[in-house]
Design an enzyme around this catalytic site. Sequence first.
Site, PDB file in Angstrom:
ATOM      1  N   HIS A 111       0.806  -1.212   0.000  1.00  0.00           N
ATOM      2  CA  HIS A 111       0.000   0.000   0.000  1.00  0.00           C
ATOM      3  C   HIS A 111       0.849   1.275   0.000  1.00  0.00           C
ATOM      4  O   HIS A 111       1.912   1.348   0.606  1.00  0.00           O
ATOM      5  CB  HIS A 111      -0.924   0.015   1.216  1.00  0.00           C
ATOM      6  CG  HIS A 111      -0.190  -0.096   2.526  1.00  0.00           C
ATOM      7  ND1 HIS A 111       0.268   0.997   3.226  1.00  0.00           N
ATOM      8  CD2 HIS A 111       0.180  -1.175   3.245  1.00  0.00           C
ATOM      9  CE1 HIS A 111       0.870   0.600   4.330  1.00  0.00           C
ATOM     10  NE2 HIS A 111       0.844  -0.720   4.372  1.00  0.00           N
ATOM     11  N   ASP A 112       0.353   2.254  -0.729  1.00  0.00           N
ATOM     12  CA  ASP A 112       0.901   3.621  -0.716  1.00  0.00           C
ATOM     13  C   ASP A 112       2.288   3.739  -1.327  1.00  0.00           C
ATOM     14  O   ASP A 112       2.972   4.741  -1.123  1.00  0.00           O
ATOM     15  CB  ASP A 112       0.918   4.188   0.706  1.00  0.00           C
ATOM     16  CG  ASP A 112      -0.452   4.180   1.360  1.00  0.00           C
ATOM     17  OD1 ASP A 112      -1.327   4.914   0.883  1.00  0.00           O
ATOM     18  OD2 ASP A 112      -0.649   3.428   2.334  1.00  0.00           O
ATOM     19  N   GLY A 148       4.997  -1.126   2.597  1.00  0.00           N
ATOM     20  CA  GLY A 148       4.198   0.059   2.376  1.00  0.00           C
ATOM     21  C   GLY A 148       4.972   1.361   2.421  1.00  0.00           C
ATOM     22  O   GLY A 148       6.029   1.472   3.037  1.00  0.00           O
TER      23      GLY A 148
END
Length: 256
Positions: free
Chosen positions: A119-120, A137
Amino acid sequence: MIHSTAIIDPAARIADDVTIGPYAVIGPDVVIGEGTEVGPHTVIKGPTVIGKRNRIFQFASVGEECQDLKYKGEPTRLIIGDDNTIREFTTLQRGTIQDAEETRIGNHCLFMAYSHVAHDCIVGDHVILANSAQVAGHCVIDDHAILGGNTGVHQFCQIGTHAFVGAGSTVLKDIPAFVTMQGYPATPHGINVEGLKRRGYSRDAIKALRQAYKTVYRESKTVTEAMAELHPMVAEHPELQVFIDSVERSRRGIAR
């Protein structure tokens, strides 16, 4: 172009010439651009936007919710550019509201089998993740960076443009542009000379980057002292600015 066994949500927006293989699952809030190929048993969830001419091989998981315990089902995004190759069992996951709410993939990237982008993350153009490379992440991977097989990258790390990380390495700190790293933890092994030659860097540019590497890594200077010495050299060797910027933006400290 779309196999009869594929399951596609009516809310998905798919270009007319997209190919979708048997038993693929396409969820709502998914956009797939022209010329993209989706392999058998692939799962794509949204909100996810996939650009043009991407090749997604069988069993890939694209746009699934992230493996972050803070995530509570918010409508975060995955954005993928054009001309990427996403091989078998690759996992590319959406962002979180604790960051920019999206994971972003550039153009012309290669994600080999079993690679993972959490994520991200922000992944630039022409990036290669070899088999089973794993990126945690909130990481940033700049253009033309290469991660060898079974490489693990700690969350919030930044890997500069044209950097090369050898197979089986563990990246715990930021890697400046143009630098080769290897090991557990990953430690510096010089400038990525062969990669720079292949991408058209001149002999003088490579020589300047090698000197910059020595200034940072071989002369017992602090990072601040090394940067002060390198800044005046940028006028003669502009490529040094990319190296300097990648060092000065570091949040975790550079691997040394």
